[in-house]
Design an enzyme around this catalytic site. Structure first.
Site, PDB file in Angstrom:
ATOM      1  N   ARG A  21      18.833  20.992  37.995  1.00 35.55           N
ATOM      2  CA  ARG A  21      19.274  22.383  37.838  1.00 35.55           C
ATOM      3  C   ARG A  21      20.755  22.389  37.493  1.00 35.55           C
ATOM      4  O   ARG A  21      21.561  21.775  38.196  1.00 35.55           O
ATOM      5  CB  ARG A  21      19.047  23.181  39.129  1.00 35.55           C
ATOM      6  CG  ARG A  21      19.063  24.691  38.931  1.00 35.55           C
ATOM      7  CD  ARG A  21      19.139  25.450  40.244  1.00 35.55           C
ATOM      8  NE  ARG A  21      20.472  25.364  40.809  1.00 35.55           N
ATOM      9  CZ  ARG A  21      20.749  24.976  42.051  1.00 35.55           C
ATOM     10  NH1 ARG A  21      19.774  24.605  42.864  1.00 35.55           N
ATOM     11  NH2 ARG A  21      21.996  24.935  42.471  1.00 35.55           N
ATOM     12  N   TYR A  64      21.863  29.762  51.707  1.00 36.61           N
ATOM     13  CA  TYR A  64      20.822  29.473  52.696  1.00 36.61           C
ATOM     14  C   TYR A  64      20.658  30.505  53.804  1.00 36.61           C
ATOM     15  O   TYR A  64      19.638  30.492  54.482  1.00 36.61           O
ATOM     16  CB  TYR A  64      21.081  28.092  53.310  1.00 36.61           C
ATOM     17  CG  TYR A  64      21.136  27.016  52.260  1.00 36.61           C
ATOM     18  CD1 TYR A  64      20.031  26.758  51.445  1.00 36.61           C
ATOM     19  CD2 TYR A  64      22.285  26.276  52.035  1.00 36.61           C
ATOM     20  CE1 TYR A  64      20.079  25.791  50.457  1.00 36.61           C
ATOM     21  CE2 TYR A  64      22.342  25.298  51.051  1.00 36.61           C
ATOM     22  CZ  TYR A  64      21.232  25.066  50.276  1.00 36.61           C
ATOM     23  OH  TYR A  64      21.283  24.120  49.289  1.00 36.61           O
ATOM     24  N   GLU A 107      28.109  22.106  37.227  1.00 35.58           N
ATOM     25  CA  GLU A 107      27.571  20.834  37.709  1.00 35.58           C
ATOM     26  C   GLU A 107      26.065  20.797  37.506  1.00 35.58           C
ATOM     27  O   GLU A 107      25.430  21.827  37.274  1.00 35.58           O
ATOM     28  CB  GLU A 107      27.908  20.615  39.180  1.00 35.58           C
ATOM     29  CG  GLU A 107      27.341  21.645  40.133  1.00 35.58           C
ATOM     30  CD  GLU A 107      27.810  21.402  41.568  1.00 35.58           C
ATOM     31  OE1 GLU A 107      28.834  20.711  41.767  1.00 35.58           O
ATOM     32  OE2 GLU A 107      27.150  21.904  42.476  1.00 35.58           O
ATOM     33  N   ASP A 143      24.244  24.493  36.925  1.00 34.33           N
ATOM     34  CA  ASP A 143      24.913  25.731  37.314  1.00 34.33           C
ATOM     35  C   ASP A 143      26.030  26.055  36.342  1.00 34.33           C
ATOM     36  O   ASP A 143      26.754  25.156  35.877  1.00 34.33           O
ATOM     37  CB  ASP A 143      25.485  25.598  38.728  1.00 34.33           C
ATOM     38  CG  ASP A 143      24.403  25.407  39.781  1.00 34.33           C
ATOM     39  OD1 ASP A 143      23.259  25.847  39.542  1.00 34.33           O
ATOM     40  OD2 ASP A 143      24.700  24.815  40.833  1.00 34.33           O
ATOM     41  N   SER A 185      25.608  21.666  47.829  1.00 34.38           N
ATOM     42  CA  SER A 185      25.391  22.941  48.519  1.00 34.38           C
ATOM     43  C   SER A 185      26.680  23.695  48.794  1.00 34.38           C
ATOM     44  O   SER A 185      26.773  24.472  49.738  1.00 34.38           O
ATOM     45  CB  SER A 185      24.627  22.724  49.837  1.00 34.38           C
ATOM     46  OG  SER A 185      23.307  22.322  49.584  1.00 34.38           O
ATOM     47  N   GLY A 241      17.169  22.606  45.611  1.00 32.35           N
ATOM     48  CA  GLY A 241      16.353  23.113  46.707  1.00 32.35           C
ATOM     49  C   GLY A 241      14.914  23.327  46.272  1.00 32.35           C
ATOM     50  O   GLY A 241      14.653  23.784  45.161  1.00 32.35           O
ATOM     51  N   GLU A 296      23.691  18.193  54.594  1.00 34.62           N
ATOM     52  CA  GLU A 296      22.646  19.093  54.099  1.00 34.62           C
ATOM     53  C   GLU A 296      21.285  18.785  54.731  1.00 34.62           C
ATOM     54  O   GLU A 296      20.240  19.137  54.167  1.00 34.62           O
ATOM     55  CB  GLU A 296      22.572  18.999  52.576  1.00 34.62           C
ATOM     56  CG  GLU A 296      23.866  19.397  51.891  1.00 34.62           C
ATOM     57  CD  GLU A 296      23.829  19.155  50.399  1.00 34.62           C
ATOM     58  OE1 GLU A 296      23.042  19.822  49.713  1.00 34.62           O
ATOM     59  OE2 GLU A 296      24.584  18.281  49.922  1.00 34.62           O
ATOM     60  N   ASN A 341      22.639  19.598  39.503  1.00 38.00           N
ATOM     61  CA  ASN A 341      22.059  19.239  40.793  1.00 38.00           C
ATOM     62  C   ASN A 341      20.776  18.469  40.525  1.00 38.00           C
ATOM     63  O   ASN A 341      19.802  19.031  40.025  1.00 38.00           O
ATOM     64  CB  ASN A 341      21.773  20.520  41.590  1.00 38.00           C
ATOM     65  CG  ASN A 341      21.359  20.258  43.016  1.00 38.00           C
ATOM     66  OD1 ASN A 341      20.784  19.209  43.330  1.00 38.00           O
ATOM     67  ND2 ASN A 341      21.629  21.210  43.881  1.00 38.00           N
TER      68      ASN A 341
END
Length: 306
Positions: free
Chosen positions: A249, A210, A267, A251, A143, A273, A17, A269
């Site tokens: 964050r 992305y 999950e 999800d 990612s 980002g 990443e 994070n």
């Protein structure tokens, strides 16, 4: 903010990443300079400790993604050097990055999860280890790198991951959860908002995350108010169960046919980002916080020993 406050922004790094991290780090460095900080950008290679010792920052802003930057490795270096740093500490980072370990923590906290099996890419290629449809993902990548959906008509696990990482690569197999992609940012002990992610691809994969035009974000998500509140509560609980700090964050998949019971935690994070148009800054803007204010808060929240 006094320009004498020196922040080192870690970016780039050694993971798959790297490019994402370069973008996040550049955006955060620019915002921190605009907020009045003295900023040094550090491409975090194997000599990161030496570089930081030479620079002597007051705080490290960790804008790394993936292995070595998100999994407790660089956090351990910073703890040893006694440099306060943003985002989660060693334990929370390591557990969140290890998907099977994180699922055990979430299960103990009573969070709703998809059924899962920890195995290897080679074993998963030999037979269906659960009834399709199911998802196969590396246990320690972010990612959506290497994620595959196995459909009912597929004869075997797709070989791309095996070819890339070899048969011994640890993977997690999870029941495929139909529905919508939701995500919730947590800042300290506060959930900011619920975003629905509408990917242009089959699911919210690396390209959708992305590539230009890869996805569309709807914030706040157009879901019932009680479901939104439940998603925010689950995100705060997941953040707390892992022992996260700063910004994270969470999800979700949401099957709207099931109402609030249709929310499944995927999950957390710990290094989301951080470009100005990323999901967390979008949610911060929704609640009235500018990107500069967000990164300033993160620097002020930085610490060791947690």
């Amino acid at each position: 903010m006094s320009a004498a406050r020196h922040v080192a922004v870690l970016l780039g790094g050694l993971s798959t990443e790297r490019e994402v991290s370069l973008n996040s780090g550049a955006a955060c460095a620019k915002a921190l300079r605009n907020a009045g900080f003295a900023v040094t950008e550090v491409d975090a290679g194997a000599d990161v400790a030496q570089r930081l010792a030479e620079i002597g920052p007051d705080v490290v802003f960790n804008a790394l993604h993936g292995r070595y930057g998100e999994d407790g490795c660089v956090q351990g270096v910073l703890e040893l050097m006694r440099i306060p740093y943003t985002h989660s500490g060693v334990r929370a980072s390591a557990v969140a990055m290890d998907k099977p370990a994180a699922k055990l923590v979430f299960a103990a906290a009573g969070l709703p999860l998809a059924a899962g099996i920890a195995t290897t890419a080679g074993e998963a290629a030999e037979r269906h280890m659960m009834a399709p449809p199911y998802v196969v993902k590396p246990t320690n990548e972010g990612s959506s790198v290497g994620v595959h959906i196995v459909r009912p008509n597929d004869n075997r696990y797709p070989m791309g991951l095996t070819e890339t990482w070899g048969p011994e690569k640890p993977v997690l197999i999870e029941t495929f959860v139909p529905g919508r992609e939701l995500t919730v940012a947590v800042m300290g002990d506060r959930a900011l908002a619920v975003t629905e992610i509408l990917p242009a691809t089959e699911f919210y994969d690396y390209e959708a995350k992305y590539a230009a035009g890869g996805s569309r974000h709807v914030v706040p998500a157009e879901i019932p108010a009680d479901v939104a509140e439940r998603a925010k509560d689950l995100a705060v609980r997941a953040h707390g169960a892992l022992g996260c700090r700063g910004v994270s964050r969470t999800d979700f998949r949401y099957d709207d046919a099931a109402g609030g019971a249709g929310l499944i935690v995927l999950e957390v994070n710990t290094q989301p980002g951080m470009t100005a148009t990323s999901l967390v800054p979008e949610q911060a803007a929704h609640v009235g916080m500018s990107f500069e204010d967000l990164v300033t808060w993160m620097v002020e929240d930085a610490s060791c020993d947690r």
